[in-house]
Structures are given as C-alpha cells and as structure tokens.
Design a protein around this motif. Structure first.
Motif, PDB file in Angstrom:
ATOM      1  N   UNK A   1     -39.018  31.881 -18.002  1.00 32.66           N
ATOM      2  CA  UNK A   1     -37.140  31.216 -18.384  1.00 32.66           C
ATOM      3  C   UNK A   1     -37.231  30.923 -19.947  1.00 32.66           C
ATOM      4  N   UNK A   2     -36.240  29.604 -20.758  1.00 34.21           N
ATOM      5  CA  UNK A   2     -36.482  30.020 -21.929  1.00 34.21           C
ATOM      6  C   UNK A   2     -36.742  28.346 -21.854  1.00 34.21           C
ATOM      7  N   UNK A   3     -37.645  28.833 -22.956  1.00 33.74           N
ATOM      8  CA  UNK A   3     -37.145  26.964 -23.542  1.00 33.74           C
ATOM      9  C   UNK A   3     -36.121  26.357 -23.017  1.00 33.74           C
ATOM     10  N   UNK A   4     -35.159  25.742 -23.489  1.00 28.62           N
ATOM     11  CA  UNK A   4     -33.836  25.736 -23.038  1.00 28.62           C
ATOM     12  C   UNK A   4     -33.386  25.148 -21.867  1.00 28.62           C
ATOM     13  N   UNK A   5     -34.263  26.384 -20.725  1.00 28.29           N
ATOM     14  CA  UNK A   5     -33.260  25.922 -19.470  1.00 28.29           C
ATOM     15  C   UNK A   5     -34.053  25.020 -18.824  1.00 28.29           C
ATOM     16  N   UNK A   6     -35.729  24.698 -19.657  1.00 26.51           N
ATOM     17  CA  UNK A   6     -35.790  23.210 -18.737  1.00 26.51           C
ATOM     18  C   UNK A   6     -35.902  22.253 -19.672  1.00 26.51           C
ATOM     19  N   UNK A   7     -35.027  21.735 -20.761  1.00 25.98           N
ATOM     20  CA  UNK A   7     -34.716  20.994 -20.916  1.00 25.98           C
ATOM     21  C   UNK A   7     -33.221  20.208 -20.940  1.00 25.98           C
ATOM     22  N   UNK A   8     -33.291  19.096 -21.155  1.00 20.82           N
ATOM     23  CA  UNK A   8     -31.968  18.262 -20.229  1.00 20.82           C
ATOM     24  C   UNK A   8     -31.641  17.748 -21.950  1.00 20.82           C
ATOM     25  N   UNK A   9     -32.508  17.634 -22.812  1.00 22.88           N
ATOM     26  CA  UNK A   9     -31.296  17.426 -23.971  1.00 22.88           C
ATOM     27  C   UNK A   9     -31.989  18.282 -25.176  1.00 22.88           C
ATOM     28  N   UNK A  10     -31.727  18.672 -26.625  1.00 25.25           N
ATOM     29  CA  UNK A  10     -31.952  19.414 -27.665  1.00 25.25           C
ATOM     30  C   UNK A  10     -31.800  18.653 -28.584  1.00 25.25           C
ATOM     31  N   UNK A  11     -32.477  19.320 -29.961  1.00 23.61           N
ATOM     32  CA  UNK A  11     -31.952  18.833 -30.841  1.00 23.61           C
ATOM     33  C   UNK A  11     -30.224  19.580 -31.335  1.00 23.61           C
ATOM     34  N   UNK A  12     -29.961  18.314 -31.945  1.00 22.12           N
ATOM     35  CA  UNK A  12     -29.000  18.546 -33.387  1.00 22.12           C
ATOM     36  C   UNK A  12     -29.067  18.206 -34.681  1.00 22.12           C
ATOM     37  N   UNK A  13     -29.301  18.593 -35.151  1.00 24.19           N
ATOM     38  CA  UNK A  13     -30.109  18.049 -36.508  1.00 24.19           C
ATOM     39  C   UNK A  13     -31.380  17.573 -35.710  1.00 24.19           C
ATOM     40  N   UNK A  14     -31.523  16.197 -36.722  1.00 19.12           N
ATOM     41  CA  UNK A  14     -32.847  15.277 -36.398  1.00 19.12           C
ATOM     42  C   UNK A  14     -31.981  14.486 -34.918  1.00 19.12           C
ATOM     43  N   UNK A  15     -31.019  14.436 -34.523  1.00 18.95           N
ATOM     44  CA  UNK A  15     -30.985  14.021 -32.723  1.00 18.95           C
ATOM     45  C   UNK A  15     -31.645  14.753 -31.888  1.00 18.95           C
ATOM     46  N   UNK A  16     -31.491  14.473 -30.987  1.00 18.85           N
ATOM     47  CA  UNK A  16     -31.737  14.774 -29.351  1.00 18.85           C
ATOM     48  C   UNK A  16     -30.305  14.433 -28.879  1.00 18.85           C
ATOM     49  N   UNK A  17     -29.775  15.606 -28.371  1.00 21.93           N
ATOM     50  CA  UNK A  17     -28.062  15.152 -27.892  1.00 21.93           C
ATOM     51  C   UNK A  17     -28.672  16.040 -25.932  1.00 21.93           C
ATOM     52  N   UNK A  18     -27.432  15.741 -25.038  1.00 24.52           N
ATOM     53  CA  UNK A  18     -27.774  16.368 -24.559  1.00 24.52           C
ATOM     54  C   UNK A  18     -27.262  18.075 -24.128  1.00 24.52           C
TER      55      UNK A  18
END
Ligand SMILES: C[S@@+](CC[C@H](N)C(=O)[O-])C[C@H]1O[C@@H](n2cnc3c(N)ncnc32)[C@H](O)[C@@H]1O
Length: 252
Positions: A1-18
């Motif tokens: 499973x890839x990293x993103x599938x485990x997370x509900x947020x991700x980076x958008x620049x320096x911000x964490x966004x859904x």
C-alpha cells in the motif's frame, strides 16, 4: 500500500491539507499560472530549464517510430522535441490533469506546426488511462511533486511502459552544497514570489512552487520509490548542483 493511502492529510507546500483537497488546490495553481507559464519558466530559471530538458531528451534514447508519453506535459516543451524525433511513424501523448495547461500547450504546438503525431489527453498521473505495456519512453518533468500519491503515479507509469522502456523523472531536488542551498532558499522564498506577483499577478502560486520543491522526496528516496514500483537500473543525475535531478528507471 502506498504512503498516501495510509494518510488522510497530505502536503500542499508547507501546509497539511485533506488528501482530497490537494488536487483542487494544485489545479487552482496551474489554472492561474497557465497563461504566463512559459515566460515565467524562462525568467525564474534564467533559461536554464531549457538545458535540463535538452539533457532529458538526449538521455531518453527516443527513436523514430517510438510511442512516448509526456505526463504532466503542460505547455509541451518535451512533447515538441519528442514529436520531431519520433516522426510520422511514431506518436507522442501529452497528458496533463489541467485543462488550462493543456489548452495553452495545444495552441502553442499548433502555432509551431507540431501536429499529426501528437495526441492531447486529460489524465491524472496516478491512474493513467492507457493499456499495459504501451510506451517506449515516459517522461514527467516538474510534475511529480504536484501529484498527491506519488507512489501510485510511479506504479501507473511502470504499468503502461513497455518492457525495456524507460521512465524519466525530471524534478527539482536537493542541493548538498550549503552555500548554494542558502542562496537558493533566499531566491526561492524572497525573490520568486515577487517575480510571480509582478509578472503573473500571483505570488501565492509561486510561494507554493518553492514550498512544494522543499517537500519533494530527495534523490535517494525517489530512487527507492522507483525501485519499489518494480523499475530496474534506477539511477539519478544531478544538474545545477542538485537543484534539479533526472531519475531514470527501466521496466524489466
Ligand atoms: C510545473 S508544470 C510542468 C509542465 C511541463 N512538464 C514542463 O516541464 O514545462 C507541472 C504540470 O503538472 C500538471 N499536473 C499536476 N498534477 C498532476 C497530476 N496528478 N497528473 C497529471 N498532471 C499533473 C500540472 O497541471 C502542470 O501542467
């Protein structure tokens, strides 16, 4: 499973966004910059992006008759060059998620007489709409850092690549020279957004650009991600002191 599938947020620049918000935020950036994209590329890099792209083409091994995918192809710099190499027997697919970038790219290539062997497709790099084993060469230039699930994108590229074919990832990367890093940081966070404001009337998009570069995996991490996607002979070449790196991998 890839990293993103485990997370509900991700980076958008320096911000964490859904996770589900990133695509729209990236889309807004490229809708905003599309009209001034080429001018800004030349201004921001002092024209050096042309050399990075020239080297990518030279190392692609592309030949007459090849089928090439330029994913996140934007305004078509690589597509234009590949179109001349593959000739009428070959085909280049310029795929991009963003219809504003695709429109600027299509108009630009038409103006330059590049037609006939180029197809434009709106697609997300994470789930490429092509059959397995289709392309001889796949490039993604300055696109991967904008993709939410980078592992999925690399796997998708590996799937549609022919056995023996080459994936090429040209992307901003990490410098290992402290003096260069200091100058580059000053330029990225203080000057770049001002040029963006002056020329494109949009400092926020260029602030995102600088931040997204810092959040992108470093050379070794990206190489491992390519290996994890099943690519062989993965390697990278730094350019301009590691400001940019060209990663390549072959489908076994
Ligand atoms: C910085 S531009 C690079 C354009 C071109 N490859 C070049 O080197 O000049 C990044 C491009 O990635 C596209 N992009 C962003 N996320 C994407 C995704 N998930 N799938 C496909 N394209 C994407 C954007 O729409 C934009 O055209």
């Amino acid at each position: 499973m890839s990293e993103q599938n485990k997370k509900s947020t991700t980076d958008f620049g320096f911000r964490e966004v859904p996770v589900e918000d990133k695509v729209k935020k990236v889309a807004d950036v490229f809708h905003s910059v599309a009209g001034k994209y080429d001018l800004m590329n030349d201004l921001m890099s002092g024209g050096v992006h042309r050399l990075w792209k020239k080297l990518t083409i030279e190392q692609s091994g592309a030949r007459r008759g090849n089928k090439i995918l330029d994913i996140a192809g934007g305004t078509g710099d690589l597509t234009m060059r590949f179109s001349r190499i593959v000739g009428t027997e070959g085909k280049v697919v310029l795929a991009d998620i963003n219809d504003s970038m695709l429109k600027v790219g299509r108009d630009r290539l038409m103006d330059r007489g590049v037609a006939g062997n180029v197809e434009f497709v709106q697609a997300n790099a994470e789930c490429l709409p092509f059959p397995d084993n289709t392309f001889d060469v796949i490039t993604i230039a300055f696109g991967l850092r904008n993709v939410t699930d980078k592992d999925a994108a690399i796997r998708s590229m590996a799937r549609v690549l022919k056995p023996g074919g080459k994936v090429m990832i040209l992307e901003f990367s990490k410098t290992d020279n402290p003096a260069l890093t200091k100058m580059y940081d000053f330029y990225s966070f203080n000057i770049l957004p001002k040029i963006g404001q002056l020329i494109a009337g949009d400092s926020e998009s260029y602030k995102y650009l600088a931040e997204s570069i810092r959040m992108h995996p470093d050379q070794e991490t990206l190489k491992s991600m390519m290996q994890d996607a099943g690519l062989a002979n993965c390697k990278f070449q730094n350019m301009t002191g590691g400001i940019v790196a060209l990663h390549t991998g072959i489908k076994p």
